[in-house]
Write a protein that holds these residues in place. Sequence first.
Motif, PDB file in Angstrom:
ATOM      1  N   THR A 203       0.808  -1.218   0.000  1.00 44.72           N
ATOM      2  CA  THR A 203       0.000   0.000   0.000  1.00 44.72           C
ATOM      3  C   THR A 203       0.844   1.272   0.000  1.00 44.72           C
ATOM      4  N   PRO A 204       1.882   1.399   0.846  1.00 48.41           N
ATOM      5  CA  PRO A 204       2.669   2.638   0.804  1.00 48.41           C
ATOM      6  C   PRO A 204       3.325   2.873  -0.565  1.00 48.41           C
ATOM      7  N   HIS A 205       3.753   1.808  -1.211  1.00 40.15           N
ATOM      8  CA  HIS A 205       4.376   1.949  -2.529  1.00 40.15           C
ATOM      9  C   HIS A 205       3.348   2.410  -3.572  1.00 40.15           C
ATOM     10  N   LEU A 206       2.151   1.857  -3.497  1.00 40.85           N
ATOM     11  CA  LEU A 206       1.107   2.274  -4.429  1.00 40.85           C
ATOM     12  C   LEU A 206       0.679   3.711  -4.161  1.00 40.85           C
ATOM     13  N   ASP A 207       0.618   4.095  -2.894  1.00 38.83           N
ATOM     14  CA  ASP A 207       0.292   5.489  -2.555  1.00 38.83           C
ATOM     15  C   ASP A 207       1.355   6.441  -3.097  1.00 38.83           C
ATOM     16  N   ALA A 208       2.627   6.068  -2.950  1.00 43.32           N
ATOM     17  CA  ALA A 208       3.720   6.902  -3.465  1.00 43.32           C
ATOM     18  C   ALA A 208       3.637   7.005  -4.988  1.00 43.32           C
ATOM     19  N   LEU A 209       3.325   5.916  -5.644  1.00 42.13           N
ATOM     20  CA  LEU A 209       3.174   5.933  -7.097  1.00 42.13           C
ATOM     21  C   LEU A 209       2.030   6.873  -7.496  1.00 42.13           C
ATOM     22  N   ALA A 210       0.909   6.795  -6.800  1.00 42.17           N
ATOM     23  CA  ALA A 210      -0.229   7.677  -7.098  1.00 42.17           C
ATOM     24  C   ALA A 210       0.166   9.142  -6.934  1.00 42.17           C
ATOM     25  N   THR A 211       0.948   9.446  -5.905  1.00 43.65           N
ATOM     26  CA  THR A 211       1.407  10.816  -5.696  1.00 43.65           C
ATOM     27  C   THR A 211       2.275  11.282  -6.853  1.00 43.65           C
ATOM     28  N   GLU A 212       3.213  10.430  -7.285  1.00 46.17           N
ATOM     29  CA  GLU A 212       4.092  10.799  -8.399  1.00 46.17           C
ATOM     30  C   GLU A 212       3.315  10.971  -9.696  1.00 46.17           C
ATOM     31  N   LEU A 213       2.344  10.131  -9.930  1.00 46.21           N
ATOM     32  CA  LEU A 213       1.513  10.270 -11.130  1.00 46.21           C
ATOM     33  C   LEU A 213       0.730  11.580 -11.098  1.00 46.21           C
ATOM     34  N   ALA A 214       0.188  11.920  -9.941  1.00 47.04           N
ATOM     35  CA  ALA A 214      -0.550  13.180  -9.800  1.00 47.04           C
ATOM     36  C   ALA A 214       0.378  14.370 -10.028  1.00 47.04           C
TER      37      ALA A 214
ATOM     38  N   LYS B  34       0.986  14.718 -13.772  1.00 44.16           N
ATOM     39  CA  LYS B  34      -0.184  15.271 -14.461  1.00 44.16           C
ATOM     40  C   LYS B  34      -0.301  16.765 -14.199  1.00 44.16           C
ATOM     41  N   ARG B  35      -0.078  17.150 -12.946  1.00 43.57           N
ATOM     42  CA  ARG B  35      -0.152  18.572 -12.581  1.00 43.57           C
ATOM     43  C   ARG B  35       0.917  19.356 -13.334  1.00 43.57           C
ATOM     44  N   GLY B  36       2.132  18.822 -13.404  1.00 41.56           N
ATOM     45  CA  GLY B  36       3.217  19.484 -14.122  1.00 41.56           C
ATOM     46  C   GLY B  36       2.893  19.664 -15.595  1.00 41.56           C
ATOM     47  N   ARG B  37       2.335  18.634 -16.226  1.00 37.34           N
ATOM     48  CA  ARG B  37       1.954  18.728 -17.635  1.00 37.34           C
ATOM     49  C   ARG B  37       0.865  19.779 -17.839  1.00 37.34           C
ATOM     50  N   ARG B  38      -0.127  19.790 -16.941  1.00 35.50           N
ATOM     51  CA  ARG B  38      -1.205  20.785 -17.050  1.00 35.50           C
ATOM     52  C   ARG B  38      -0.650  22.197 -16.944  1.00 35.50           C
ATOM     53  N   LEU B  39       0.271  22.412 -15.991  1.00 34.98           N
ATOM     54  CA  LEU B  39       0.857  23.742 -15.820  1.00 34.98           C
ATOM     55  C   LEU B  39       1.665  24.150 -17.049  1.00 34.98           C
ATOM     56  N   ARG B  40       2.455  23.245 -17.598  1.00 35.12           N
ATOM     57  CA  ARG B  40       3.235  23.548 -18.800  1.00 35.12           C
ATOM     58  C   ARG B  40       2.316  23.859 -19.981  1.00 35.12           C
ATOM     59  N   GLU B  41       1.253  23.072 -20.131  1.00 31.88           N
ATOM     60  CA  GLU B  41       0.302  23.316 -21.218  1.00 31.88           C
ATOM     61  C   GLU B  41      -0.401  24.651 -21.039  1.00 31.88           C
ATOM     62  N   GLN B  42      -0.743  24.971 -19.811  1.00 33.69           N
ATOM     63  CA  GLN B  42      -1.410  26.248 -19.528  1.00 33.69           C
ATOM     64  C   GLN B  42      -0.483  27.423 -19.833  1.00 33.69           C
ATOM     65  N   ARG B  43       0.791  27.305 -19.415  1.00 33.43           N
ATOM     66  CA  ARG B  43       1.756  28.372 -19.699  1.00 33.43           C
ATOM     67  C   ARG B  43       1.934  28.537 -21.198  1.00 33.43           C
ATOM     68  N   ALA B  44       2.020  27.415 -21.933  1.00 33.21           N
ATOM     69  CA  ALA B  44       2.186  27.480 -23.379  1.00 33.21           C
ATOM     70  C   ALA B  44       0.973  28.129 -24.031  1.00 33.21           C
ATOM     71  N   ALA B  45      -0.215  27.814 -23.536  1.00 35.92           N
ATOM     72  CA  ALA B  45      -1.436  28.394 -24.094  1.00 35.92           C
ATOM     73  C   ALA B  45      -1.546  29.881 -23.775  1.00 35.92           C
ATOM     74  N   ASP B  46      -1.043  30.298 -22.619  1.00 34.28           N
ATOM     75  CA  ASP B  46      -1.126  31.701 -22.182  1.00 34.28           C
ATOM     76  C   ASP B  46      -0.056  32.577 -22.806  1.00 34.28           C
ATOM     77  N   SER B  47       1.036  32.016 -23.286  1.00 40.87           N
ATOM     78  CA  SER B  47       2.132  32.845 -23.801  1.00 40.87           C
ATOM     79  C   SER B  47       1.836  33.247 -25.240  1.00 40.87           C
ATOM     80  N   PRO B  48       2.172  34.492 -25.585  1.00 38.37           N
ATOM     81  CA  PRO B  48       1.943  34.946 -26.965  1.00 38.37           C
ATOM     82  C   PRO B  48       2.825  34.172 -27.929  1.00 38.37           C
TER      83      PRO B  48
END
Length: 124
Positions: free
Chosen positions: A90-101, A104-118
């Motif tokens: 369970t702790p290993h699966l929880d750690a994996l879920a955290t890393e996956l999240a 995903k958050r990092g990709r969303r932020l990069r995509e948002q920055r790319a969309a917001d930049s001229p």
Amino acid sequence: MRAFDILGDPVRRRILELLADGERAAGDVGAVVQEEFGISQPAVSQHLKVLRENGFARVRAEGARRLYAVDPEPLREADVWLEHFRRFWTPHLDALATELARGKRGRRLREQRAADSPEGEEKS
């Protein structure tokens, strides 16, 4: 735990996987298992019988067909037994879920920055 004696066989595990999606005719189950494992129809019938007699599967007649379904009770018993061991993964699966999240958050932020930049502006 008797459940693991039953579940230790790969053919029976595959049958339960097929039945996990819902009730299926014995012939349908047999066709899949025969093709995947190269065993005879009587051998498939024996595996279905073991599952039925040990409470893992229910069967009901519908005309000439026999419809099989999972009976979850023995699986619940196995799940209760496995509870003692969940601390190992369970702790290993929880750690994996955290890393996956985080990824995903990092990709969303990069995509948002790319969309917001001229366009044409250098991206950092």
